[in-house]
Design an enzyme around this catalytic site. Structure first.
Site, mmCIF file in Angstrom:
data_model
loop_
_atom_site.group_PDB
_atom_site.id
_atom_site.type_symbol
_atom_site.label_atom_id
_atom_site.label_comp_id
_atom_site.label_asym_id
_atom_site.label_seq_id
_atom_site.Cartn_x
_atom_site.Cartn_y
_atom_site.Cartn_z
ATOM 1 C CB SER A 18 19.793 96.554 -13.133
ATOM 2 O OG SER A 18 20.280 96.344 -11.984
ATOM 3 C CE1 TYR A 67 21.969 91.711 -14.594
ATOM 4 C CE2 TYR A 67 22.458 93.317 -13.089
ATOM 5 C CZ TYR A 67 21.573 92.460 -13.686
ATOM 6 O OH TYR A 67 20.370 92.752 -13.401
HETATM 7 N N1 LIG Z 1 16.245 90.212 -9.059
HETATM 8 C C1 LIG Z 1 16.925 91.273 -9.004
HETATM 9 O O1 LIG Z 1 17.281 91.766 -7.834
HETATM 10 C C2 LIG Z 1 16.902 92.101 -10.243
HETATM 11 C C3 LIG Z 1 17.358 93.518 -9.899
HETATM 12 C C4 LIG Z 1 17.393 94.158 -11.046
HETATM 13 C C5 LIG Z 1 17.149 93.722 -12.271
HETATM 14 N N2 LIG Z 1 16.722 92.489 -12.536
HETATM 15 C C6 LIG Z 1 16.491 91.999 -13.736
HETATM 16 O O2 LIG Z 1 14.953 91.275 -13.941
HETATM 17 C C7 LIG Z 1 15.143 90.604 -14.777
HETATM 18 C C8 LIG Z 1 14.582 89.183 -14.384
HETATM 19 O O3 LIG Z 1 15.335 88.747 -13.345
HETATM 20 P P1 LIG Z 1 14.856 87.924 -12.097
HETATM 21 O O4 LIG Z 1 15.493 88.224 -10.784
HETATM 22 O O5 LIG Z 1 13.182 87.860 -12.024
HETATM 23 O O6 LIG Z 1 15.366 86.364 -12.536
HETATM 24 P P2 LIG Z 1 14.676 84.795 -12.926
HETATM 25 O O7 LIG Z 1 13.792 84.616 -12.142
HETATM 26 O O8 LIG Z 1 15.736 84.066 -13.259
HETATM 27 O O9 LIG Z 1 13.965 85.694 -14.382
HETATM 28 C C9 LIG Z 1 14.882 85.614 -15.558
HETATM 29 C C10 LIG Z 1 13.827 85.034 -16.842
HETATM 30 O O10 LIG Z 1 14.700 85.199 -17.830
HETATM 31 C C11 LIG Z 1 14.306 83.732 -18.506
HETATM 32 N N3 LIG Z 1 15.636 83.625 -19.218
HETATM 33 C C12 LIG Z 1 17.007 83.777 -18.681
HETATM 34 N N4 LIG Z 1 17.861 83.359 -19.687
HETATM 35 C C13 LIG Z 1 17.181 83.179 -20.788
HETATM 36 C C14 LIG Z 1 17.249 82.801 -22.248
HETATM 37 N N5 LIG Z 1 18.715 82.620 -22.717
HETATM 38 N N6 LIG Z 1 16.301 82.635 -22.973
HETATM 39 C C15 LIG Z 1 15.117 82.733 -22.625
HETATM 40 N N7 LIG Z 1 14.678 83.141 -21.663
HETATM 41 C C16 LIG Z 1 15.737 83.082 -20.431
HETATM 42 C C17 LIG Z 1 14.393 82.863 -17.386
HETATM 43 O O11 LIG Z 1 13.614 81.708 -17.789
HETATM 44 P P3 LIG Z 1 14.036 80.315 -18.239
HETATM 45 O O12 LIG Z 1 15.191 79.911 -17.353
HETATM 46 O O13 LIG Z 1 13.241 79.318 -18.234
HETATM 47 O O14 LIG Z 1 14.626 80.526 -19.777
HETATM 48 C C18 LIG Z 1 13.413 83.471 -16.322
HETATM 49 O O15 LIG Z 1 12.024 83.405 -16.773
HETATM 50 C C19 LIG Z 1 16.434 90.481 -15.391
HETATM 51 O O16 LIG Z 1 16.613 91.313 -16.446
HETATM 52 C C20 LIG Z 1 17.532 90.754 -14.256
HETATM 53 O O17 LIG Z 1 18.698 91.600 -14.735
HETATM 54 C C21 LIG Z 1 16.657 91.812 -11.244
#
Ligand SMILES: NC(=O)c1ccc[n+]([C@@H]2O[C@H](COP(=O)([O-])OP(=O)(O)OC[C@H]3O[C@@H](n4cnc5c(N)ncnc54)[C@H](OP(=O)(O)O)[C@@H]3O)[C@@H](O)[C@H]2O)c1
Length: 260
Positions: free
Chosen positions: A142, A155
């Site tokens: 991030s 985080y």
């Molecule tokens: N959205 C943003 O603005 C943003 C910005 C910077 C970085 N990021 C990073 O991008 C990544 C994805 O985030 P996102 O925004 O796309 O959110 P998201 O849709 O919630 O994606 C997170 C994924 O991780 C899985 N997950 C979470 N906890 C888990 C666990 N304990 N075991 C296995 N799978 C798990 C979730 O699936 P299940 O719930 O089905 O397990 C989901 O597929 C993250 O690392 C986040 O920190 C996001």
């Protein structure tokens, strides 16, 4: 690195950036292994991957468990042999307050963002050291990784830990002669995913999941060490790294709600 006809693992691919990246990579005749906990969503993404012309293997499990990472990597080796690319994307970042968070909440954030990465990194690197053709591990970090950000203390700490771990591993790969293994850190700005849509954290210059996936593919192709996107947020973050700390604090606090 070319991303067609490859064996590619994406963790956390049931929704958001991980799912969008899997669907984008499915257009290039790949073997995609996707993981997450929500089985029905994961199977839905697997169906979309197959419809786009790639193979899909969906493996459900909890990435905070060490055994899950090991089992997934073993299953990929058994099914496909070598692993070309791994995008370790699992992570969560709900709003948090360092002054009121319990140790359990902080530990959970570290497990979900740091150990969920470590549990895959260790068995992957063991395997990749035995491979000979170029391969890559990319971690979804991030831009909230270079300095503390209000509402994101646990985080940002977890993501910073993963970034520094990979920076060290990159040097050690070189030192010990494993030049065929590339390590990349991916630093998205704000991405409009369901997970963050209503979390109350300000999200300037937000992009869509599909745009984020496009940037991820570009980073893989160019084998960037750090893939920082989108440009507007990248430059704001770069500026944040060099301005005096009191000015950074003032800017960040001007965006921070009073109650959380
Ligand atoms: N959205 C943003 O603005 C943003 C910005 C910077 C970085 N990021 C990073 O991008 C990544 C994805 O985030 P996102 O925004 O796309 O959110 P998201 O849709 O919630 O994606 C997170 C994924 O991780 C899985 N997950 C979470 N906890 C888990 C666990 N304990 N075991 C296995 N799978 C798990 C979730 O699936 P299940 O719930 O089905 O397990 C989901 O597929 C993250 O690392 C986040 O920190 C996001």
């Amino acid at each position: 690195m070319n991303y067609s006809d490859k064996t590619i693992l994406i963790t956390g691919a049931s929704s958001g950036i991980g799912a969008a990246t899997a669907i984008e990579l499915a257009r290039f005749n790949n073997r995609l292994i996707i993981t997450a906990r929500r089985e029905s969503l994961l199977e839905k993404i697997a169906g979309e991957i197959r419809a786009a012309g790639s193979e899909a293997l969906a493996i459900c499990g909890d990435a905070t468990l060490e055994s899950h990472g090991k089992e997934v990597v073993q299953q990929i080796i058994k099914t496909y042999g070598d692993i070309d690319i791994a995008i370790l994307n699992v992570g969560i970042g709900p709003p948090s307050n360092t002054l009121t968070a319990s140790p359990d909440k902080i530990k959970f954030c570290l497990e979900a963002n740091y150990y969920s990465f470590v549990h895959f990194f260790c068995p992957l690197i063991d395997r990749m050291k035995q491979q000979s053709r170029p391969c890559m591990i990319a971690h979804m970090n991030s831009q909230a990784t270079w300095f503390g950000i209000p509402m994101q203390g646990d985080y940002t700490a977890a993501k910073a830990a993963a970034r520094i771990f990979l920076d060290t591993a990159r040097m050690e790969l070189r030192h010990f002669g494993y030049r065929h293994i590339r390590l990349q850190t991916i630093h998205p700005g704000f991405v409009d995913t369901e997970a963050v849509r209503d979390d109350g954290i300000p999200a300037p210059n937000e992009i869509s999941e599909q745009e984020a996936a496009g940037y991820v593919l570009k980073g893989l192709k160019k084998e960037m060490r750090e893939n920082i996107f989108p440009p507007a947020t990248k430059w704001a973050t770069k500026l944040g790294k060099i301005i005096p700390h009191r000015i950074l604090t003032k800017i960040l606090l001007s965006q921070t709600p009073k109650a959380y």
